[in-house]
Design a protein around this motif. Structure first.
Motif, PDB file in Angstrom:
ATOM      1  N   PHE A 155       0.827  -1.211   0.000  1.00 13.13           N
ATOM      2  CA  PHE A 155       0.000   0.000   0.000  1.00 13.13           C
ATOM      3  C   PHE A 155       0.862   1.262   0.000  1.00 13.13           C
ATOM      4  CE2 PHE A 155       0.707  -0.326   4.545  1.00 13.13           C
ATOM      5  CZ  PHE A 155       0.660   0.982   5.010  1.00 13.13           C
ATOM      6  N   MET A 156       1.995   1.237   0.712  1.00 16.60           N
ATOM      7  CA  MET A 156       2.879   2.397   0.722  1.00 16.60           C
ATOM      8  C   MET A 156       3.559   2.583  -0.622  1.00 16.60           C
ATOM      9  SD  MET A 156       2.697   4.165   3.418  1.00 16.60           S
ATOM     10  CE  MET A 156       4.087   5.206   3.004  1.00 16.60           C
ATOM     11  N   SER A 157       3.918   1.478  -1.279  1.00 17.33           N
ATOM     12  CA  SER A 157       4.523   1.556  -2.612  1.00 17.33           C
ATOM     13  C   SER A 157       3.569   2.224  -3.599  1.00 17.33           C
ATOM     14  CB  SER A 157       4.881   0.147  -3.105  1.00 17.33           C
ATOM     15  OG  SER A 157       5.781  -0.487  -2.225  1.00 17.33           O
ATOM     16  N   LEU A 158       2.296   1.845  -3.538  1.00 20.95           N
ATOM     17  CA  LEU A 158       1.301   2.422  -4.443  1.00 20.95           C
ATOM     18  C   LEU A 158       1.103   3.909  -4.162  1.00 20.95           C
ATOM     19  CD1 LEU A 158      -1.369  -0.446  -4.336  1.00 20.95           C
ATOM     20  CD2 LEU A 158       0.168   0.088  -6.225  1.00 20.95           C
ATOM     21  N   GLY A 160      -8.155  -4.271   8.085  1.00 25.87           N
ATOM     22  CA  GLY A 160      -7.241  -3.140   7.985  1.00 25.87           C
ATOM     23  C   GLY A 160      -6.304  -3.267   6.810  1.00 25.87           C
ATOM     24  N   THR A 161      -5.776  -4.479   6.614  1.00 27.76           N
ATOM     25  CA  THR A 161      -4.857  -4.719   5.497  1.00 27.76           C
ATOM     26  C   THR A 161      -5.539  -4.478   4.155  1.00 27.76           C
ATOM     27  OG1 THR A 161      -3.690  -6.378   6.811  1.00 27.76           O
ATOM     28  CG2 THR A 161      -3.330  -6.411   4.429  1.00 27.76           C
ATOM     29  N   VAL A 162      -6.732  -5.049   3.995  1.00 27.50           N
ATOM     30  CA  VAL A 162      -7.454  -4.929   2.727  1.00 27.50           C
ATOM     31  C   VAL A 162      -7.828  -3.482   2.445  1.00 27.50           C
ATOM     32  CG1 VAL A 162      -9.601  -5.524   1.536  1.00 27.50           C
ATOM     33  CG2 VAL A 162      -8.331  -7.294   2.754  1.00 27.50           C
ATOM     34  N   LEU A 163      -8.307  -2.768   3.453  1.00 27.05           N
ATOM     35  CA  LEU A 163      -8.710  -1.377   3.248  1.00 27.05           C
ATOM     36  C   LEU A 163      -7.524  -0.511   2.831  1.00 27.05           C
ATOM     37  CD1 LEU A 163     -11.215  -0.738   6.189  1.00 27.05           C
ATOM     38  CD2 LEU A 163     -11.733  -1.044   3.772  1.00 27.05           C
ATOM     39  N   PHE A 164      -6.377  -0.721   3.462  1.00 26.29           N
ATOM     40  CA  PHE A 164      -5.179   0.026   3.075  1.00 26.29           C
ATOM     41  C   PHE A 164      -4.840  -0.205   1.600  1.00 26.29           C
ATOM     42  CE2 PHE A 164      -3.585   0.456   7.617  1.00 26.29           C
ATOM     43  CZ  PHE A 164      -3.615   1.839   7.585  1.00 26.29           C
ATOM     44  N   ILE A 165      -4.830  -1.481   1.200  1.00 22.77           N
ATOM     45  CA  ILE A 165      -4.421  -1.821  -0.164  1.00 22.77           C
ATOM     46  C   ILE A 165      -5.448  -1.340  -1.183  1.00 22.77           C
ATOM     47  CG2 ILE A 165      -3.889  -3.718  -1.740  1.00 22.77           C
ATOM     48  CD1 ILE A 165      -2.800  -5.288   0.599  1.00 22.77           C
ATOM     49  N   VAL A 166      -6.736  -1.537  -0.906  1.00 29.41           N
ATOM     50  CA  VAL A 166      -7.773  -1.116  -1.853  1.00 29.41           C
ATOM     51  C   VAL A 166      -7.779   0.397  -2.011  1.00 29.41           C
ATOM     52  CG1 VAL A 166     -10.264  -1.022  -2.267  1.00 29.41           C
ATOM     53  CG2 VAL A 166      -9.218  -3.140  -1.465  1.00 29.41           C
ATOM     54  N   GLY A 167      -7.664   1.122  -0.902  1.00 27.69           N
ATOM     55  CA  GLY A 167      -7.626   2.582  -0.988  1.00 27.69           C
ATOM     56  C   GLY A 167      -6.439   3.070  -1.788  1.00 27.69           C
ATOM     57  N   ALA A 168      -5.266   2.495  -1.513  1.00 19.61           N
ATOM     58  CA  ALA A 168      -4.055   2.889  -2.245  1.00 19.61           C
ATOM     59  C   ALA A 168      -4.155   2.530  -3.717  1.00 19.61           C
ATOM     60  CB  ALA A 168      -2.831   2.229  -1.618  1.00 19.61           C
ATOM     61  N   SER A 169      -4.745   1.370  -4.022  1.00 15.10           N
ATOM     62  CA  SER A 169      -4.848   0.941  -5.420  1.00 15.10           C
ATOM     63  C   SER A 169      -5.820   1.819  -6.193  1.00 15.10           C
ATOM     64  CB  SER A 169      -5.305  -0.517  -5.486  1.00 15.10           C
ATOM     65  OG  SER A 169      -6.661  -0.636  -5.091  1.00 15.10           O
ATOM     66  N   THR A 170      -6.849   2.336  -5.517  1.00 20.59           N
ATOM     67  CA  THR A 170      -7.773   3.257  -6.181  1.00 20.59           C
ATOM     68  C   THR A 170      -7.052   4.516  -6.629  1.00 20.59           C
ATOM     69  OG1 THR A 170      -9.595   2.434  -4.802  1.00 20.59           O
ATOM     70  CG2 THR A 170      -9.940   4.523  -5.934  1.00 20.59           C
ATOM     71  N   LEU A 171      -6.205   5.053  -5.764  1.00 19.04           N
ATOM     72  CA  LEU A 171      -5.394   6.231  -6.115  1.00 19.04           C
ATOM     73  C   LEU A 171      -4.447   5.896  -7.266  1.00 19.04           C
ATOM     74  CD1 LEU A 171      -4.148   9.030  -5.650  1.00 19.04           C
ATOM     75  CD2 LEU A 171      -2.760   8.020  -3.826  1.00 19.04           C
ATOM     76  N   PHE A 172      -3.748   4.763  -7.147  1.00 20.43           N
ATOM     77  CA  PHE A 172      -2.795   4.371  -8.190  1.00 20.43           C
ATOM     78  C   PHE A 172      -3.511   4.150  -9.523  1.00 20.43           C
ATOM     79  CE2 PHE A 172      -0.084   1.236 -10.376  1.00 20.43           C
ATOM     80  CZ  PHE A 172       1.137   1.893 -10.329  1.00 20.43           C
ATOM     81  N   GLY A 173      -4.704   3.524  -9.457  1.00 13.27           N
ATOM     82  CA  GLY A 173      -5.464   3.258 -10.684  1.00 13.27           C
ATOM     83  C   GLY A 173      -5.878   4.537 -11.391  1.00 13.27           C
TER      84      GLY A 173
END
Length: 432
Positions: free
Chosen positions: A22-25, A280-293
């Motif tokens: 999530f931080m990478s994204l 918590g893990t999923v929400l972090f990744i999904v939120g970050a991926s939305t920004l990256f997308g």
């Protein structure tokens, strides 16, 4: 260097230095925004909020909590006892029991590693005691656990449905026939391996007896009814997938506390903690991926990728084979949900443009990610089975090669027979 190139390079660098997904994204997206100069910084918090403000995401932690409660509530053992009555005396009977029990438990937990842990903890020591090699036992459990993400209620299926804007129920339904096909092929491989290795039938398991089987079936009736209650509530339209996940928790508490009398308050606390950590893990990744997308969309990454692929071939099957090859490679280094979250928004416009059903493509992505669970250095199922069997990951990796071959054949069948994933949703009216 273009903004897109800077984004991709910064993402690769973050991965290389061991930064969390999530931080990478987020870091690569922020670098892209500051570099391009035409995107407002407000897109960061707007995208992060949009990513986590998705109602279907609630189903994931609830199904995980339900699966953990059922494990502590002695439901797993009851499932194994019933399955063992049917196939325990066959060549490789305990291996077949493991895979079939994983298949059944998959319709409760929706998690691959969780299925390996729940079934493998009981079955791997049992197989070793009965003359099976530790590598055979660990390979059966880790391979059977991959079915956990293909059969409903699958966590990756929920994530893909959100990303592709298709019905979660349709994705659940689409995974049933491919999931059963994989289960049958894996049990056949378990039997073949047992014959080749000269494994004798379980000496502790008596011959099939209808009266004993019915007694075992009666004893485990509430446990066996679990997936039918969960999935039946979804397919009959009585509940949405999110509501069904809550039903699963209530049912698990009822069976564990009232029927089996095995569930304690400490088990409930551990289950809630595990669900909260995953949420918590999923929400972090999904939120970050939305920004990256969004960054990739602004930079027309899907269009550029499509032009590159179409330069090689415009045949849908060839394109799907190329995508599977990419997923095979990335699956060795990236976690299942991360791979799907990053690639699905990029690949979907391309495959839809070729006339490929997004639900069919989702099943292909999920079944290909089953392979990722069995391939080092990041094969999560291998690590779970390794801890249980006290065996090195390298030895288990060699033992699962026949199952990887079976999975690859199943992927090819799904690619060239799309009706396997599209027929049932159309029959049951689980539309997009």
């Amino acid at each position: 260097m273009s903004t897109l190139a800077i984004t991709i390079v910064s993402l690769i660098i973050c991965f290389f230095i061991g930064m969390p997904i999530f931080m990478s994204l987020i870091i690569s997206a922020v670098i892209a925004i500051t570099t391009c100069g035409y995107l407002p910084m407000s897109i960061i918090h707007n995208s992060l909020f949009d990513g986590v403000n998705l109602f279907p995401l609630l189903a994931i932690p609830c199904f995980v909590i339900a699966g953990t409660l059922m494990e502590y509530g002695n439901i797993t053992k009851q499932i194994i006892d019933v399955v063992k009555q049917l196939v325990g005396r066959l060549p490789g009977g305990l291996g077949i029991t493991t895979i079939l029990a994983c298949t059944f438990f998959a319709a409760i937990s929706g998690s691959g590693p969780g299925t390996v842990a729940a079934i493998g903890t009981l079955m791997i020591p049992s197989m070793v005691r009965n003359g099976y090699t530790p590598s055979y036992a660990a390979a059966s459990a880790s391979s059977g656990g991959t079915i956990g993400i293909l059969l409903p209620p699958s966590n990756p299926m929920i994530i893909f449905a959100i990303l592709a804007n298709v019905s979660v129920t349709a994705m659940f339904t689409a995974g049933i026939l491919p999931g059963l096909m994989v289960a049958v092929c894996m049990t056949s491989m378990a039997m073949l391996k047992a014959k080749l290795e000269g494994v004798k039938p379980d000496v502790e398991q008596p011959p099939f007896n209808l009266k004993v089987f019915l007694k075992s079936l009666s004893k485990g009736g509430f446990a066996l009814a679990t997936p039918f209650i969960i999935l039946g509530s979804i397919y009959t339209g009585m509940a949405t997938p999110v509501e069904a996940s809550v039903i699963a928790i209530v049912w698990a508490l009822f069976v564990g506390i009232v029927i089996n009398k095995a569930l304690r308050w400490k088990h409930i606390k551990l289950s809630l903690l595990e669900g909260a950590m995953l949420c918590g893990t999923v929400l972090f990744i999904v939120g970050a991926s939305t920004l990256f997308g969004k960054i990739l969309t602004y930079e027309q990454a899907p269009l550029r990728l499509a032009n590159m692929v179409f330069g090689v071939s415009k045949d849908p099957e060839i394109v799907l084979l190329m995508i599977v090859g990419i997923l095979y490679f990335l699956g060795m280094f990236m976690e299942t949900l991360s791979t799907m979250i990053i690639l699905a928004p990029v690949l979907l416009p391309m495959v839809v443009g070729l006339g490929i059903d997004p639900i069919h493509f989702g099943v292909i992505m999920v079944i290909t990610n089953e392979v990722a669970m069995l391939t080092p250095p990041l094969g999560v199922n291998l690590f779970v089975a390794s801890r249980i069997a006290n065996l090195s990951v390298e030895k288990i990796s060699l033992a699962v090669l026949p199952y990887l071959f079976v999975l690859t054949m199943c992927i090819l069948i799904v690619i060239y027979c799309p009706f396997l994933s599209t027929w049932l949703p159309s029959v049951l009216g689980a539309g997009q």
